[in-house]
Design an enzyme around this catalytic site. Structure first.
Site, short mmCIF file in Angstrom:
data_model
loop_
_atom_site.label_atom_id
_atom_site.label_comp_id
_atom_site.label_asym_id
_atom_site.label_seq_id
_atom_site.Cartn_x
_atom_site.Cartn_y
_atom_site.Cartn_z
N THR A 17 39.07 -50.01 -13.95
CA THR A 17 39.13 -48.64 -14.17
C THR A 17 40.44 -48.25 -13.72
O THR A 17 41.29 -48.83 -12.84
CB THR A 17 38.26 -47.72 -13.29
N TYR A 76 34.84 -60.03 -1.52
CA TYR A 76 34.54 -58.87 -2.29
C TYR A 76 33.26 -59.27 -2.93
O TYR A 76 32.40 -58.53 -2.87
CB TYR A 76 35.85 -58.54 -3.21
N ASN A 108 38.38 -43.19 6.02
CA ASN A 108 39.00 -43.62 7.23
C ASN A 108 40.45 -43.86 6.48
O ASN A 108 41.53 -44.58 7.39
CB ASN A 108 38.61 -44.82 7.86
N ASN A 126 24.48 -48.74 6.91
CA ASN A 126 24.38 -47.28 7.48
C ASN A 126 24.16 -46.20 6.38
O ASN A 126 23.45 -45.43 7.02
CB ASN A 126 25.85 -47.11 8.14
P1 NAD Z 1 40.25 -47.23 -3.40
O1 NAD Z 1 40.77 -48.19 -2.78
O2 NAD Z 1 41.15 -46.31 -4.13
O3 NAD Z 1 39.00 -46.44 -2.78
C1 NAD Z 1 38.60 -46.78 -1.67
C2 NAD Z 1 38.34 -45.92 -0.54
O4 NAD Z 1 37.52 -46.40 0.65
C3 NAD Z 1 39.65 -45.54 0.12
O5 NAD Z 1 40.15 -44.04 0.13
C4 NAD Z 1 39.53 -46.29 1.60
O6 NAD Z 1 40.29 -45.41 2.34
C5 NAD Z 1 38.06 -46.15 1.87
N1 NAD Z 1 37.45 -46.78 2.71
C6 NAD Z 1 37.75 -48.20 2.84
N2 NAD Z 1 36.91 -48.63 3.97
C7 NAD Z 1 36.49 -47.61 4.50
C8 NAD Z 1 35.60 -47.28 5.59
N3 NAD Z 1 35.07 -48.36 6.48
N4 NAD Z 1 34.90 -46.35 6.06
C9 NAD Z 1 35.61 -45.11 5.27
N5 NAD Z 1 36.28 -45.26 4.16
C10 NAD Z 1 36.65 -46.50 3.74
O7 NAD Z 1 39.37 -48.04 -4.48
P2 NAD Z 1 38.66 -47.43 -5.84
O8 NAD Z 1 39.41 -47.87 -6.98
O9 NAD Z 1 38.54 -45.88 -5.76
O10 NAD Z 1 37.23 -47.89 -5.80
C11 NAD Z 1 36.19 -47.26 -5.23
C12 NAD Z 1 34.73 -48.12 -5.28
O11 NAD Z 1 34.45 -48.55 -6.69
C13 NAD Z 1 34.91 -49.32 -4.40
O12 NAD Z 1 33.71 -49.78 -3.94
C14 NAD Z 1 35.14 -50.63 -5.49
O13 NAD Z 1 34.65 -51.73 -5.18
C15 NAD Z 1 34.38 -49.96 -6.53
N6 NAD Z 1 35.04 -50.46 -8.06
C16 NAD Z 1 36.20 -49.97 -8.34
C17 NAD Z 1 36.57 -50.67 -9.29
C18 NAD Z 1 38.08 -50.19 -10.11
O14 NAD Z 1 38.48 -50.72 -11.28
N7 NAD Z 1 38.99 -49.19 -9.43
C19 NAD Z 1 36.09 -51.54 -10.14
C20 NAD Z 1 34.96 -52.13 -9.78
C21 NAD Z 1 34.43 -51.58 -8.83
#
Ligand code: NAD
Ligand code: UDP
Length: 310
Positions: free
Chosen positions: A175, A145, A32, A99
């Site tokens: 990451t 979170y 989204n 979901n």
């Molecule tokens: P990010 O914010 O770049 O990506 C998250 C994506 O989810 C975004 O594109 C956002 O628009 C989308 N999104 C959010 N709510 C939404 C919804 N209701 N419906 C559809 N899309 C939605 O973050 P990221 O770094 O790519 O992280 C991705 C996943 O990995 C997350 O779940 C995060 O918790 C997990 N994670 C990431 C890290 C890190 O270091 N990057 C560490 C631990 C966990």
């Protein structure tokens, strides 16, 4: 093989999507654009194996046709983002998880959940192994979170135990890499973009707190293996790089690598900032034959290039 990736337009989602497409697999991506960007996936629209659905996964999800694997990544990941969207964060990692798990049950798909090292909270053991239960303040500033990730993990295990669903939980540690947003508030974009502009690097607290940074290339390989390998139903696996560094040392390293004249600016500590974080990745090594290969100095090169181009 047809894979559904939620959060496909985000930092990790867009890279993981490319990895599946490289193998000739079909990917249905949902996003989204709350914290992601169409630019992260624009180059994939010409690929006939890629199909994008602009959708909020908090709402009931249905898609036509078979689905073999669902990877649920949708969720704001930066502390600044999840604190700016606290209720959305709790919804996407509760209703969104529900979901997508429901869809996995319907489609008899394997399910991979993107959890976080944040489930360990203010860890009292070091490094963190998967069998550590964590130490989390349920009403603290990061709880939206942390508790949403913990709830999602519990929900995954409930679907596994009650419905026999093949779920796998990835506990992802910090990451970094290309496609991070310059202003997402995380330490890498914050330090690198300021170092490139010659501005002071804002260090919260005294900078002795540690993190362990995993390059996106390694993380994607770990998630890819976790998604495809047989015989891992119900497993929880840390994915991260155990190379631990203090935030002050990271700031100095980035200044060195960018030949910057920046100085350090010490700011008040962030509330409840975890003091140490480092993954034990022995389980990933054993189950997936995976361990990170890209060291921090090497990994910072393409990341710095990315921020130079922005
Ligand atoms: P990010 O914010 O770049 O990506 C998250 C994506 O989810 C975004 O594109 C956002 O628009 C989308 N999104 C959010 N709510 C939404 C919804 N209701 N419906 C559809 N899309 C939605 O973050 P990221 O770094 O790519 O992280 C991705 C996943 O990995 C997350 O779940 C995060 O918790 C997990 N994670 C990431 C890290 C890190 O270091 N990057 C560490 C631990 C966990
Ligand atoms: N941090 C910092 N300056 C910044 C951004 C972050 O000193 O501009 C620190 C922050 O206090 C934390 C670490 O860097 O100790 C990692 O923060 P980040 O937001 O990247 O993610 P976290 O690991 O806390 O989820």
């Amino acid at each position: 093989m047809r894979v559904l990736i939620t959060g496909v337009a985000g930092f990790i989602g867009s890279h993981l999507c490319e990895r599946f497409l490289q193998e000739g697999m079909q990917v249905v991506g949902m996003d989204n654009f709350l914290t992601g960007s169409p630019q992260n996936i624009a180059h994939l629209f010409g690929d006939r194996n890629f199909h994008f659905i602009h959708y909020n996964v908090v709402n009931y999800i249905y898609i036509d046709g078979p689905v073999d694997v669902i990877v649920h990544l949708a969720c704001p990941a930066s502390p600044a983002d999840y604190m700016a969207h606290p209720i959305h964060t709790m919804k996407v990692d509760s209703l969104g998880t529900l979901n997508t798990l429901g869809l996995a049950k319907l489609k008899k798909a394997r399910y991979v959940f993107a959890s976080s090292s944040e489930v360990y909270g203010h860890a009292q053991v070091h490094p963190q192994r998967e069998d550590y239960w964590g130490y989390v303040n349920p009403v603290g500033p990061r709880s939206v979170y942390q508790e949403a990730k913990r709830f999602s993990e519990a929900l995954c295990m409930a679907y596994h135990r009650e419905h026999g669903l093949d779920v796998r939980i990835a506990r992802i540690f910090n990451t970094y890499g290309p496609r991070m947003r310059r202003e997402d508030g995380r330490v890498m974009p914050s330090f690198i973009s300021r170092a490139l502009r010659g501005e002071p690097l804002p260090v919260h607290g005294d900078g002795t707190q540690t993190r362990s940074f995993c390059h996106i290339e390694d993380l994607v390989e770990g998630l890819f293996k976790l998604s495809l390998q047989e015989g891992l139903a119900g497993e929880v696996v840390n994915l991260g790089n155990p190379e631990e560094i203090s935030i002050k040392e990271l700031a100095l390293e980035i200044i060195r690598l960018t030949n910057s004249g920046s100085t350090l600016e010490f700011l008040p500590p962030r509330p409840e900032d975890p003091p140490r974080r480092c993954p034990d990745v022995e389980k990933a090594k054993k189950l997936l034959g995976w361990s990170p290969r890209v060291g921090l100095k090497e990994g910072l090169k393409d990341t710095v290039e990315w921020f130079k181009r922005l």
